[in-house]
Design a protein around this motif. Structure first.
Motif, PDB file in Angstrom:
ATOM      1  N   PRO A 121      -1.016   0.035  12.967  1.00 12.45           N
ATOM      2  CA  PRO A 121      -1.743   1.182  12.037  1.00 12.45           C
ATOM      3  C   PRO A 121      -0.517   2.056  11.446  1.00 12.45           C
ATOM      4  O   PRO A 121      -0.649   3.493  10.676  1.00 12.45           O
ATOM      5  N   ASP A 122       0.635   1.868  11.204  1.00  8.25           N
ATOM      6  CA  ASP A 122       1.645   2.867  11.189  1.00  8.25           C
ATOM      7  C   ASP A 122       1.879   2.087   9.492  1.00  8.25           C
ATOM      8  O   ASP A 122       3.073   2.713   8.712  1.00  8.25           O
ATOM      9  N   VAL A 123       1.326   1.686   8.789  1.00  8.21           N
ATOM     10  CA  VAL A 123       1.379   1.493   7.152  1.00  8.21           C
ATOM     11  C   VAL A 123       1.015   2.326   6.632  1.00  8.21           C
ATOM     12  O   VAL A 123       0.414   3.309   7.516  1.00  8.21           O
ATOM     13  N   PRO A 124       0.783   2.620   5.592  1.00  5.15           N
ATOM     14  CA  PRO A 124       0.238   3.677   4.304  1.00  5.15           C
ATOM     15  C   PRO A 124      -0.826   3.392   4.034  1.00  5.15           C
ATOM     16  O   PRO A 124      -1.864   1.940   4.472  1.00  5.15           O
ATOM     17  N   LYS A 125      -1.876   4.644   4.543  1.00  6.13           N
ATOM     18  CA  LYS A 125      -3.641   4.576   4.360  1.00  6.13           C
ATOM     19  C   LYS A 125      -3.465   3.487   2.996  1.00  6.13           C
ATOM     20  O   LYS A 125      -4.569   2.396   3.167  1.00  6.13           O
ATOM     21  N   GLU A 126      -2.827   2.980   1.780  1.00  4.72           N
ATOM     22  CA  GLU A 126      -3.817   2.079   0.137  1.00  4.72           C
ATOM     23  C   GLU A 126      -3.740   1.210   1.276  1.00  4.72           C
ATOM     24  O   GLU A 126      -4.120   0.530   0.404  1.00  4.72           O
ATOM     25  N   MET A 127      -3.138   0.834   2.818  1.00  2.00           N
ATOM     26  CA  MET A 127      -3.110  -0.856   2.862  1.00  2.00           C
ATOM     27  C   MET A 127      -4.433  -1.101   3.212  1.00  2.00           C
ATOM     28  O   MET A 127      -4.587  -1.778   3.980  1.00  2.00           O
ATOM     29  N   GLY A 128      -5.449   0.127   3.861  1.00  2.67           N
ATOM     30  CA  GLY A 128      -7.093  -0.299   4.468  1.00  2.67           C
ATOM     31  C   GLY A 128      -6.964  -0.303   5.467  1.00  2.67           C
ATOM     32  O   GLY A 128      -5.778   0.261   6.671  1.00  2.67           O
ATOM     33  N   TYR A 129      -7.835  -0.100   6.684  1.00  2.13           N
ATOM     34  CA  TYR A 129      -8.114   0.283   7.384  1.00  2.13           C
ATOM     35  C   TYR A 129      -6.852  -0.307   8.193  1.00  2.13           C
ATOM     36  O   TYR A 129      -7.467  -2.056   8.477  1.00  2.13           O
ATOM     37  N   GLN A 130      -7.065  -0.096   9.865  1.00  4.86           N
ATOM     38  CA  GLN A 130      -5.489  -1.039  11.006  1.00  4.86           C
ATOM     39  C   GLN A 130      -5.991  -1.001  11.811  1.00  4.86           C
ATOM     40  O   GLN A 130      -5.093  -0.973  12.696  1.00  4.86           O
ATOM     41  N   LEU A 131      -6.819  -0.924  11.988  1.00  5.56           N
ATOM     42  CA  LEU A 131      -7.185  -0.809  13.741  1.00  5.56           C
ATOM     43  C   LEU A 131      -8.653  -1.587  14.065  1.00  5.56           C
ATOM     44  O   LEU A 131      -9.665  -2.596  13.011  1.00  5.56           O
ATOM     45  N   PRO A 132      -8.168  -2.762  15.469  1.00  2.00           N
ATOM     46  CA  PRO A 132      -8.928  -3.711  15.675  1.00  2.00           C
ATOM     47  C   PRO A 132     -10.770  -2.881  16.053  1.00  2.00           C
ATOM     48  O   PRO A 132     -11.661  -3.958  16.708  1.00  2.00           O
ATOM     49  N   LEU A 133     -11.105  -1.536  15.975  1.00  2.00           N
ATOM     50  CA  LEU A 133     -12.029  -0.806  16.428  1.00  2.00           C
ATOM     51  C   LEU A 133     -13.505  -1.079  14.815  1.00  2.00           C
ATOM     52  O   LEU A 133     -13.289  -0.567  13.749  1.00  2.00           O
ATOM     53  N   VAL A 134     -14.656  -0.973  15.475  1.00  2.00           N
ATOM     54  CA  VAL A 134     -15.526  -0.952  14.957  1.00  2.00           C
ATOM     55  C   VAL A 134     -16.562   0.391  14.952  1.00  2.00           C
ATOM     56  O   VAL A 134     -16.564   1.084  15.770  1.00  2.00           O
ATOM     57  N   PRO A 135     -16.804   1.220  14.528  1.00  2.00           N
ATOM     58  CA  PRO A 135     -17.601   2.467  14.162  1.00  2.00           C
ATOM     59  C   PRO A 135     -18.200   1.704  16.121  1.00  2.00           C
ATOM     60  O   PRO A 135     -18.324   3.347  16.823  1.00  2.00           O
TER      61      PRO A 135
END
Length: 249
Positions: A121-135
Motif C-alpha cells: 500500500p505504500d507504493v504510488p497510486k500509479e502502481m494500481g490497487y494495493q490491498l487484498p480487500l474486495v468491495p
C-alpha cells in the motif's frame, strides 16, 4: 441555515462536475468520485430543475447489508447527495438499493480484478490497487470501523448523529483524519462516494436513479437511440430522458 447552504453547495458541485463528463460515461455508470469537502467551492448559478417523484431506498429489502450497515448506507448517501429544491437526493433516488445490488455482482467479489500479491500500500497510486480487500469487504469492514470511530468520538453510531455531525464525520473520512482499524478511512470513503454517484446517475434498471431524477437534474437524454443532432447546437436538450427499458421520465 449553514447546513442548508452546505447541502446546496454540494449539490451544485455535483451538477457542475457531471456536466463535464461525456454522456457515454454517465450512462455506463463509470463515474469518478467528487470530493465531499471541496463542494463548498461550487458556484450557485446552476439551472434549477423541478423535483420529480422517486421511491425511497427504505422500501428495498437489503440482500447483502445487515440492519446496522443498511442504516449507515441510507444515512450516508442522504448527506453525500442531499435532496433540495432542485429535486430528490440519493436516498430518494434509490442509491442504497443500487449499492446493495452491486454487492451481489462480480464487481463486489473482485472477480474482475487482479488480486494476487504481493500487496504494497505504500507504493504510488500509479502502481494500481494495493490491498487484498474486495468491495464487499471494504463495505463490511469500513462501516464497522466508521461506526466504531463515531461511537468513540460522539457516543453514537453514524446513523444516529445529527446531519451537521454526519457532514463533519464524512469530511474526516475523506481527508483521512479519522483513524480506522481495518482499512484506510479514505479508501472506504472513496468507494462510498463513487458508488453513490454511480447509483444516482446509472440507468434505473440497476436500482438507482429512480424516476431518472439524476438524468433530469443534469439534462441527460438517457438511452435515446440518437441525440447527436443536438450536440453542437449549444441549446438545452428539450426532451425528457429515456431508460434502457424505454420508460420516459
Amino acid at each position: 441555515m449553514a447546513s442548508e447552504k452546505n447541502n446546496s453547495s454540494r449539490r451544485d458541485f455535483l451538477v457542475k462536475s457531471m456536466s463535464l463528463i461525456p454522456a457515454v460515461v454517465v450512462s455506463s455508470g463509470s463515474i469518478g468520485a467528487v470530493g465531499f469537502s471541496g463542494a463548498a467551492a461550487a458556484a450557485e448559478d446552476t439551472p434549477k430543475t423541478p423535483a420529480a417523484p422517486a421511491q425511497s431506498g427504505e422500501k428495498w429489502q437489503p440482500q447483502f447489508f445487515n440492519d446496522v450497515e443498511w442504516a449507515f448506507i441510507n444515512a450516508a448517501v442522504a448527506r453525500l447527495i442531499p435532496a433540495d429544491e432542485r429535486g430528490p437526493g440519493a436516498l430518494e433516488a434509490g442509491v442504497p438499493e443500487f449499492i446493495d445490488r452491486q454487492m451481489n455482482t462480480p464487481y463486489a467479489t473482485g472477480s474482475i480484478w487482479y488480486m494476487q500479491g504481493p500487496f504494497n500500500p505504500d507504493v504510488p497510486k500509479e502502481m494500481g490497487y494495493q490491498l487484498p480487500l474486495v468491495p464487499k469487504q471494504i463495505y463490511n469492514l469500513g462501516i464497522a470501523d466508521a461506526n466504531a470511530w463515531c461511537k468513540k468520538q460522539h457516543g453514537k453510531v453514524f446513523a444516529e448523529l445529527s446531519g451537521e455531525q454526519q457532514d463533519a464525520v464524512l469530511g474526516q473520512f475523506e481527508s483521512g483524519d479519522a483513524q480506522f482499524e481495518q482499512l484506510p478511512a479514505k479508501l472506504f470513503f472513496s468507494y462510498l462516494l463513487q458508488n453513490t454517484r454511480e447509483g444516482f446517475f446509472s440507468d434505473p434498471i440497476h436500482g438507482g436513479n429512480k424516476g431518472m431524477v439524476g438524468w433530469t437534474l443534469i439534462n441527460f437524454p438517457g438511452a435515446r437511440a440518437d441525440f447527436m443532432d443536438w450536440v453542437e447546437r449549444g441549446e438545452r436538450y428539450p426532451f425528457p430522458p429515456v431508460s434502457i427499458k424505454g420508460v420516459r421520465a
